[in-house]
Structure formats: C-alpha cells, structure tokens
Design an enzyme around this catalytic site. Structure first.
Site, mmCIF file in Angstrom:
data_model
loop_
_atom_site.group_PDB
_atom_site.id
_atom_site.type_symbol
_atom_site.label_atom_id
_atom_site.label_comp_id
_atom_site.label_asym_id
_atom_site.label_seq_id
_atom_site.Cartn_x
_atom_site.Cartn_y
_atom_site.Cartn_z
ATOM 1 N N CYS A 11 0.865 -1.184 0.000
ATOM 2 C CA CYS A 11 0.000 0.000 0.000
ATOM 3 C C CYS A 11 0.901 1.234 0.000
ATOM 4 C CB CYS A 11 -0.987 -0.023 1.164
ATOM 5 S SG CYS A 11 -0.237 0.012 2.812
ATOM 6 N N ARG A 17 -3.383 -0.484 5.611
ATOM 7 C CA ARG A 17 -4.020 -1.558 4.839
ATOM 8 C C ARG A 17 -3.137 -2.792 4.672
ATOM 9 N NH1 ARG A 17 -5.104 2.102 -0.198
ATOM 10 N NH2 ARG A 17 -3.133 2.921 0.607
ATOM 11 N N ASP A 122 -7.738 4.177 1.104
ATOM 12 C CA ASP A 122 -6.762 4.497 2.150
ATOM 13 C C ASP A 122 -7.461 5.111 3.365
ATOM 14 O OD1 ASP A 122 -6.724 7.343 2.255
ATOM 15 O OD2 ASP A 122 -5.466 7.401 0.470
HETATM 16 P P1 4NP Z 1 -1.740 2.865 4.149
HETATM 17 O O1 4NP Z 1 -2.351 4.232 4.663
HETATM 18 O O2 4NP Z 1 -1.229 3.120 2.747
HETATM 19 O O3 4NP Z 1 -2.920 1.942 4.161
HETATM 20 O O4 4NP Z 1 -0.676 2.482 5.119
HETATM 21 C C1 4NP Z 1 -1.666 5.435 4.676
HETATM 22 C C2 4NP Z 1 -0.960 5.789 5.793
HETATM 23 C C3 4NP Z 1 -0.295 7.008 5.828
HETATM 24 C C4 4NP Z 1 -0.343 7.841 4.721
HETATM 25 C C5 4NP Z 1 -1.056 7.485 3.605
HETATM 26 C C6 4NP Z 1 -1.738 6.269 3.585
HETATM 27 N N1 4NP Z 1 0.326 9.099 4.743
HETATM 28 O O5 4NP Z 1 0.105 9.915 3.830
HETATM 29 O O6 4NP Z 1 1.124 9.355 5.661
#
Ligand code: 4NP
Length: 163
Positions: A11, A17, A122
């Site tokens: 991800c 995720r 997300d």
């Molecule tokens: P992930 O979620 O891709 O599911 O781990 C996110 C966590 C942090 C960020 C973006 C998506 N961020 O922009 O910091």
C-alpha cells in the site's frame, strides 16, 4: 498453476491496509499450515519502522489477530524482486509498482480477488472504527480468495459464507 511461495502486500504507507492484509494472510497460513511467505511494504518511505496504525491494530485485535509486531518499510525493486506475487491495495499502488520496474505479470490488485477490482481505500476515507471494520471485511474476502486460488485447501470466503 505455478506454486506461489511468497506474497508481498503493498500500500502507500505500510501502516494501515497492507499490514492488516498481512495479518489476515498469516493467520490463514498458520491455520492451514501453508508453505508460503507473506510480507508487506509501502510505496512511500514515510512510516519506516513505525507500528501499524491504531485503527488497524485495534480492528485486528477485535478479530483475534495481533499485528503489533509489524513495522513499516519501503518496497524496493532490489530487496523485493524475488516475491512471486505483489498485491497492490489500490490502483495507485499498482501503477507505482509498475514504475519501480517490477515484472508486470507478478503484480495483481487486491480487489481483483472477489471485489470486482475495487480499490481498498486508504485511511483518509475511513477514520472511524466502522471504516476500519469495512476495510477488514474487504481484505478478508480478498485474502481468502487469493489464497484459495493457489491453495485449494483454503476455503474461499464465498464457501465460508454458504455454510
Ligand atoms: P496505508 O495508509 O497506505 O494503508 O498504510 C496510509 C498511511 C499514511 C499515509 C497514507 C496512507 N500518509 O500519507 O502518511
């Protein structure tokens, strides 16, 4: 079908995720004693060495899984090229993996396994517990289906629901 021995879930941050997907997968692997390695990583380097986000850790615990040991890391074409399958959580992750140079045939999208290709959104779109529960349920369907294709001993989510 060629044996899939290793799967990397990818991800953006590797804190919400993909660690949850990894937690669900390793639970099924343990349950069925499968010989497959799973891991997760992010396309960004924003959360290196961080624990999974509280929402994912909590929803995992609610379903009897503990993912507190996982830590964020960045996907790398050098370190991760040996994985048999890379599972992108959404279309942006998929596009980024292609740009990084991974073999296209090894990259699949999570939503292609039981959710008609839907993106797993997300965390900015689902901040509350109900949202994390929805993501957990989406991932459960996809990870079961993904593993059941390669390991017929694993029941697909569809079969589980029919019981
Ligand atoms: P992930 O979620 O891709 O599911 O781990 C996110 C966590 C942090 C960020 C973006 C998506 N961020 O922009 O910091």
């Amino acid at each position: 079908m060629e044996a899939v021995k290793s799967i990397l879930f990818v991800c953006l941050g590797n804190i919400c995720r993909s660690p949850l997907a990894e937690g669900i997968a390793r639970d099924i692997i343990r349950q069925y004693n499968l010989d497959v390695k799973v891991d997760s990583a992010g396309t960004s380097g924003w959360h290196i060495d961080e624990m999974p986000c509280a929402g994912s850790r909590n929803i995992a615990k609610k379903h009897g899984l503990n993912i507190d040991d996982l830590r964020g890391r960045r996907v790398s074409i050098y370190a991760d090229d040996d994985f048999d399958l890379l599972i992108a959580l959404d279309s942006n992750n998929q596009r980024d993996l292609i740009s990084l140079g991974f073999e296209k045939s090894k990259i699949k999208k999570m939503g292609d396994f039981g959710l008609k290709g839907a993106d797993i959104p997300d965390p900015y779109t689902y901040k509350d517990e109900e949202g994390f529960e929805r993501i957990y349920q989406m991932l459960k369907i996809c990870v079961h289906q993904l593993l059941s294709i390669h390991y017929p001993v694993v029941e697909s989510h569809q079969n589980l629901q029919q019981k």
